[in-house]
Structures are given as C-alpha cells and as structure tokens.
Design a protein around this motif. Structure first.
Motif, PDB file in Angstrom:
ATOM      1  N   LEU A 290      -5.978  -2.652  11.334  1.00 56.82           N
ATOM      2  CA  LEU A 290      -4.614  -2.183  11.105  1.00 56.82           C
ATOM      3  C   LEU A 290      -3.732  -2.776  12.189  1.00 56.82           C
TER       4      LEU A 290
ATOM      5  N   VAL B  65      -4.342  -5.228   7.613  1.00 55.70           N
ATOM      6  CA  VAL B  65      -3.283  -4.507   6.924  1.00 55.70           C
ATOM      7  C   VAL B  65      -2.112  -4.442   7.891  1.00 55.70           C
TER       8      VAL B  65
ATOM      9  N   ILE C 131      -7.772   3.845   5.838  1.00 60.27           N
ATOM     10  CA  ILE C 131      -8.401   2.727   6.525  1.00 60.27           C
ATOM     11  C   ILE C 131      -9.902   2.955   6.630  1.00 60.27           C
TER      12      ILE C 131
ATOM     13  N   VAL D 179     -11.379  -3.041   8.063  1.00 59.58           N
ATOM     14  CA  VAL D 179     -10.020  -3.574   8.081  1.00 59.58           C
ATOM     15  C   VAL D 179      -9.379  -3.315   9.437  1.00 59.58           C
TER      16      VAL D 179
ATOM     17  N   LEU E  66       0.835  -1.189   0.000  1.00 58.18           N
ATOM     18  CA  LEU E  66       0.000   0.000   0.000  1.00 58.18           C
ATOM     19  C   LEU E  66       0.876   1.247   0.000  1.00 58.18           C
TER      20      LEU E  66
ATOM     21  N   LEU F  31      -1.853   4.860   4.087  1.00 59.05           N
ATOM     22  CA  LEU F  31      -2.716   4.178   5.047  1.00 59.05           C
ATOM     23  C   LEU F  31      -4.090   4.831   5.063  1.00 59.05           C
TER      24      LEU F  31
ATOM     25  N   GLN G 257      -4.843  -8.206   3.724  1.00 60.28           N
ATOM     26  CA  GLN G 257      -5.221  -7.426   2.555  1.00 60.28           C
ATOM     27  C   GLN G 257      -4.025  -6.732   1.932  1.00 60.28           C
ATOM     28  N   GLY G 258      -3.094  -6.262   2.741  1.00 65.10           N
ATOM     29  CA  GLY G 258      -1.933  -5.559   2.214  1.00 65.10           C
ATOM     30  C   GLY G 258      -0.964  -5.227   3.333  1.00 65.10           C
ATOM     31  N   TYR G 259       0.101  -4.521   2.967  1.00 67.07           N
ATOM     32  CA  TYR G 259       1.094  -4.110   3.960  1.00 67.07           C
ATOM     33  C   TYR G 259       1.584  -2.716   3.636  1.00 67.07           C
ATOM     34  N   TYR G 260       2.119  -2.067   4.659  1.00 62.09           N
ATOM     35  CA  TYR G 260       2.676  -0.729   4.521  1.00 62.09           C
ATOM     36  C   TYR G 260       3.987  -0.696   5.294  1.00 62.09           C
TER      37      TYR G 260
END
Length: 117
Positions: free
Chosen positions: A38, A74, A32, A36, A27, A30, A98-101
């Motif tokens: 976090l 996430v 949100i 989701v 991602l 962020l 779902q994803g990463y940051y």
C-alpha cells in the motif's frame, strides 16, 4: 519550429497529469492482503495515516522510490492528479500497479466563520 516544440511539451505535460491511466482499476475500499504494498502518495501534512502503508509523497518519489518493496502496489492518493502522476512514475520504475484509492480530505477541520457586523 520553436512553437511546435513548446506546444508538444505543453501537450505532454497536460497528458502526463490529467489523462487517466488505462488499465488500473479504482478500488472502493482498502482491503489489503500480505501480497500487496500500500503506497500513500499524499502530502506529509495529512493527519490520517494508514496503518501498514509506505508513505512517499509525489514530491519525494523520485528520490525514495527504492523504499517500495517490489510487489504489486495499490496507490492511495488525494485526487486524480496525484493518482495519475504516481501510477506513471511507478510504471516508469517497473512496478506493477494493481489499483488505486482516492482518499479525500474529511471536512472535520473546517473553520466556523462568524459574521460580524
């Protein structure tokens, strides 16, 4: 025979930490929504906390993963190694990632070195 077993163990450990996890997108920011969770897996000594995030560092993850709500997750990590380990642990405990940051250190607290003669 023992060297083959040790070699396979070392290869598995290297794979687990350093090979990127497939199927999880990076991602750029962020944003949100309420659907989701976090999950911040950075160390507790990080100064910048993210509002609304569940903070469980990797070292404490196996003991406290039950505190994560079962929704899509996430991951916020400091580097690629933390990200890989966190996503693999989440998948082991049947979470949907779902994803990463990647949130790297800000260089605000650098020491100003003075050259003395």
């Amino acid at each position: 025979m023992i060297y083959a077993i040790l070699g396979m163990f070392v290869l598995y450990a290297l794979y687990y930490r350093y090979v990127p996890v497939r199927g999880v997108k990076k991602l750029q920011s962020l944003r949100i929504d309420g659907q989701v969770t976090l999950l911040d897996v950075r160390d507790y000594n990080e100064k910048d906390e993210i509002k609304g995030a569940v903070r469980i560092p990797i070292a404490y993850f196996k003991r406290h993963y039950r505190a994560i709500p079962h929704r899509e997750v996430v991951v916020v990590a400091h580097n690629e190694l933390e990200k890989n380990v966190a996503i693999r642990l989440l998948r082991r405990y049947h979470f949907s990632v779902q994803g990463y940051y990647i949130k790297e250190y800000e260089h605000v607290h650098e020491l100003n070195m003075v050259k003395c003669h």
